[in-house]
Design a protein around this motif. Structure first.
Motif, PDB file in Angstrom:
ATOM      1  N   VAL A 179       0.841  -1.208   0.000  1.00 29.33           N
ATOM      2  CA  VAL A 179       0.000   0.000   0.000  1.00 29.33           C
ATOM      3  C   VAL A 179       0.871   1.250   0.000  1.00 29.33           C
ATOM      4  N   ALA A 180       1.936   1.244   0.787  1.00 30.74           N
ATOM      5  CA  ALA A 180       2.823   2.411   0.887  1.00 30.74           C
ATOM      6  C   ALA A 180       3.536   2.707  -0.426  1.00 30.74           C
ATOM      7  N   LEU A 181       3.769   1.682  -1.239  1.00 29.05           N
ATOM      8  CA  LEU A 181       4.563   1.839  -2.458  1.00 29.05           C
ATOM      9  C   LEU A 181       3.713   1.917  -3.724  1.00 29.05           C
ATOM     10  N   THR A 182       2.387   2.029  -3.580  1.00 29.41           N
ATOM     11  CA  THR A 182       1.509   1.977  -4.749  1.00 29.41           C
ATOM     12  C   THR A 182       1.044   3.342  -5.230  1.00 29.41           C
ATOM     13  N   GLY A 183       1.493   4.396  -4.594  1.00 34.17           N
ATOM     14  CA  GLY A 183       1.167   5.733  -5.068  1.00 34.17           C
ATOM     15  C   GLY A 183      -0.246   6.170  -4.742  1.00 34.17           C
ATOM     16  N   GLU A 184      -0.926   6.745  -5.769  1.00 31.97           N
ATOM     17  CA  GLU A 184      -2.255   7.315  -5.545  1.00 31.97           C
ATOM     18  C   GLU A 184      -3.266   6.259  -5.124  1.00 31.97           C
ATOM     19  N   ALA A 185      -3.232   5.097  -5.753  1.00 36.20           N
ATOM     20  CA  ALA A 185      -4.150   4.012  -5.377  1.00 36.20           C
ATOM     21  C   ALA A 185      -3.891   3.582  -3.934  1.00 36.20           C
ATOM     22  N   GLY A 186      -2.622   3.529  -3.554  1.00 35.60           N
ATOM     23  CA  GLY A 186      -2.268   3.170  -2.191  1.00 35.60           C
ATOM     24  C   GLY A 186      -2.774   4.187  -1.191  1.00 35.60           C
ATOM     25  N   SER A 187      -2.771   5.446  -1.548  1.00 36.30           N
ATOM     26  CA  SER A 187      -3.264   6.500  -0.657  1.00 36.30           C
ATOM     27  C   SER A 187      -4.750   6.322  -0.377  1.00 36.30           C
ATOM     28  N   ARG A 188      -5.496   5.942  -1.409  1.00 36.96           N
ATOM     29  CA  ARG A 188      -6.930   5.721  -1.218  1.00 36.96           C
ATOM     30  C   ARG A 188      -7.168   4.508  -0.307  1.00 36.96           C
ATOM     31  N   VAL A 189      -6.377   3.453  -0.515  1.00 38.77           N
ATOM     32  CA  VAL A 189      -6.516   2.255   0.327  1.00 38.77           C
ATOM     33  C   VAL A 189      -6.124   2.579   1.768  1.00 38.77           C
ATOM     34  N   ARG A 190      -5.073   3.373   1.940  1.00 40.13           N
ATOM     35  CA  ARG A 190      -4.625   3.747   3.287  1.00 40.13           C
ATOM     36  C   ARG A 190      -5.703   4.551   4.020  1.00 40.13           C
ATOM     37  N   ALA A 191      -6.358   5.452   3.300  1.00 31.06           N
ATOM     38  CA  ALA A 191      -7.438   6.239   3.910  1.00 31.06           C
ATOM     39  C   ALA A 191      -8.590   5.326   4.328  1.00 31.06           C
ATOM     40  N   LEU A 192      -8.885   4.327   3.491  1.00 33.29           N
ATOM     41  CA  LEU A 192      -9.940   3.371   3.820  1.00 33.29           C
ATOM     42  C   LEU A 192      -9.606   2.603   5.097  1.00 33.29           C
ATOM     43  N   PHE A 193      -8.349   2.132   5.208  1.00 31.79           N
ATOM     44  CA  PHE A 193      -7.946   1.363   6.385  1.00 31.79           C
ATOM     45  C   PHE A 193      -7.905   2.244   7.637  1.00 31.79           C
ATOM     46  N   ASN A 194      -7.568   3.507   7.486  1.00 33.99           N
ATOM     47  CA  ASN A 194      -7.617   4.415   8.637  1.00 33.99           C
ATOM     48  C   ASN A 194      -9.039   4.562   9.158  1.00 33.99           C
ATOM     49  N   ASP A 195     -10.007   4.636   8.231  1.00 28.81           N
ATOM     50  CA  ASP A 195     -11.416   4.702   8.642  1.00 28.81           C
ATOM     51  C   ASP A 195     -11.854   3.388   9.289  1.00 28.81           C
ATOM     52  N   LEU A 196     -11.413   2.263   8.702  1.00 23.74           N
ATOM     53  CA  LEU A 196     -11.741   0.959   9.272  1.00 23.74           C
ATOM     54  C   LEU A 196     -11.177   0.821  10.687  1.00 23.74           C
ATOM     55  N   ASN A 197      -9.983   1.370  10.889  1.00 21.67           N
ATOM     56  CA  ASN A 197      -9.352   1.304  12.202  1.00 21.67           C
ATOM     57  C   ASN A 197     -10.198   2.018  13.259  1.00 21.67           C
ATOM     58  N   GLU A 198     -10.778   3.159  12.887  1.00 20.52           N
ATOM     59  CA  GLU A 198     -11.642   3.890  13.812  1.00 20.52           C
ATOM     60  C   GLU A 198     -12.884   3.070  14.169  1.00 20.52           C
ATOM     61  N   VAL A 199     -13.436   2.392  13.168  1.00 20.00           N
ATOM     62  CA  VAL A 199     -14.635   1.579  13.395  1.00 20.00           C
ATOM     63  C   VAL A 199     -14.318   0.402  14.317  1.00 20.00           C
TER      64      VAL A 199
END
Length: 435
Positions: A179-199
């Motif tokens: 995810v860290a090395l995938t660029g823009e797509a990775g940024s979207r996935v990282r944001a999704l996982f940050n939201d999942l972490n809150e849930v």
């Protein structure tokens, strides 16, 4: 106008634990006779043991434990992906892993060395006349080669379904790096996982609200079935293990925190009391991961990038409490069977138990497997394990509390060394008060 002050988690868990012990002791007294006592309910005759002990107490406790374990895999996966995906490069992860594993191995070696020292000082097995009236068999631990092979899952979904923590950690780390090395797509996935972490953390808070009730059921069931006669015959062994666990948990960890971390140990222990007490109630490091992760990040000031890696790893390979039991048990069994161990044998015990803490990680019954390995290494009968099983349940609860505290201690030290530690949060007594 008066405002009612809500009790914190610690007093509520203590109340649930105390009530559970009292109710369990009461039922043990009521069920002491040979005849099964019955309860008349709506015209039906119900056995007290079947209805309360094997019914309500057992079901309530197991449902609570299962609910916590339900959170472990998604919490570890999501938090590890969040933490790893935020790292700038792979070398940071390698440094993080090296420090964490190194500290966990060091504390385990110190734990078993201290245990052997105090056991030799007290001699808990001298004069004890006991025989192992039951054969004890334990499954063999995998070889070191097989351990490394088993760390990599052939099917990540299957690993998550079975709760294979080392495999989950490896897959989560690799996924996070991708995810860290995938660029823009990775940024979207990282944001999704940050939201999942809150849930997921919100789910953890739901479970914490039920903790006092779960602890009550667990304690009630335990003290209804606990045979306290074993404490009489194994008093010195039990007391020695318990003393060393407290010594290691407070003195050794306190020295690590104050000397290596230059942090206030009293503040550390004050903020760890909820997680340690919860670990004591659960007797499971894995089941305590959600609580310990939240405590470490919100109360102790450890960055989630660090805690999401060190806490699950520690719950898997940190065996300080188990190592203490092994050290005392080895001396105890040797004295009961009148076998003289040399200094070389004791050094071999320290080495074997320390390496086994990683070699048996994730294996069911890990504590007994490690003890069997240690006994075989120095030529002691494995059947001796049967002598101490009677009191192991109570000691296991304390061992888990020590292990959980050790996981948080290492997390603080690693975070401090990586400049990902919030000292202001750590020193603030009110930080994370609602956790």
């Amino acid at each position: 106008m008066t405002v009612k002050k809500k009790l914190g988690l610690t007093p509520r868990i203590l109340i649930g634990m105390a009530l559970g012990v009292l109710v369990g002791a009461l039922f043990k007294f009521l069920l002491a006779g040979e005849a099964e006592r019955t309860l008349s309910l709506f015209g039906a005759e119900l056995g007290l043991r079947a209805f309360f002990v094997d019914g309500i107490f057992h079901a309530g406790g197991q449902i609570f434990v299962a609910s916590l374990k339900m959170l472990v895999v998604p919490l570890v996966f999501v938090s590890l992906v969040c933490g790893t995906s935020s790292l700038s490069d792979g070398s940071t992860l390698g440094r993080l892993g090296g420090k964490s594993v190194g500290l966990y191995i060091l504390t385990t070696a110190v734990a078993i060395a201290i245990a052997i020292f105090f056991a030799l000082l007290v001699s808990p097995g001298t004069g004890v006349q006991m025989t192992a009236d039951a054969q004890f068999s334990v499954q063999h631990a995998p070889s070191i080669t097989q351990v490394f092979i088993n760390m990599f899952p052939s099917n990540p979904v299957e690993a998550m379904a079975k709760g294979e923590m080392l495999q989950i950690i490896v897959f989560s780390v690799l996924f996070g790096l991708a995810v860290a090395l995938t660029g823009e797509a990775g940024s979207r996935v990282r944001a999704l996982f940050n939201d999942l972490n809150e849930v997921v953390m919100k789910l953890v808070s739901f479970m914490m609200a039920l903790a006092p009730y779960g602890v009550f059921f667990l304690m009630a069931k335990l003290f209804t079935t606990l045979d306290l006669k074993d404490l009489e015959s194994l008093g010195w062994y039990f007391s020695t293990v318990l003393f060393v666990l407290f010594f290691h948990g407070f003195i050794v960890y306190g020295l690590f925190i104050s000397i290596l971390g230059r942090l206030n140990p009293l503040m550390f222990f004050r903020k760890m009391k909820d997680a340690a007490l919860f670990g004591f109630s659960m007797s499971s490091s894995n089941a305590t991961i959600p609580v310990n992760l939240e405590t470490t990040t919100k109360k102790l000031g450890v960055s989630n990038n660090i805690a999401s890696f060190t806490i699950p790893l520690g719950a898997t390979i940190n065996m300080d409490g188990t190592a203490i039991m092994q050290g005392v048990a080895t001396v105890f069994i040797a004295q009961v069977f009148q076998v003289d161990l040399t200094t070389t044998d004791y050094l071999m015990v320290i080495l074997t138990a320390t390496l086994a803490s990683i070699g048996t990680a994730g294996v069911p019954g890990v504590g007994l497997i490690m003890l069997a390995m240690v006994l075989q290494q120095v030529g002691l009968p494995v059947e001796g394990i049967a002598l101490i099983i009677g009191v192991d349940r109570l000691l296991d609860m304390t061992r888990t509390a020590v292990n959980v505290t050790g996981d948080a201690m290492v997390s603080c030290l690693v975070a401090k060394s990586e400049n990902q530690f919030d000292a202001e949060c750590f020193n603030n007594p009110d930080a994370g008060r609602n956790v």
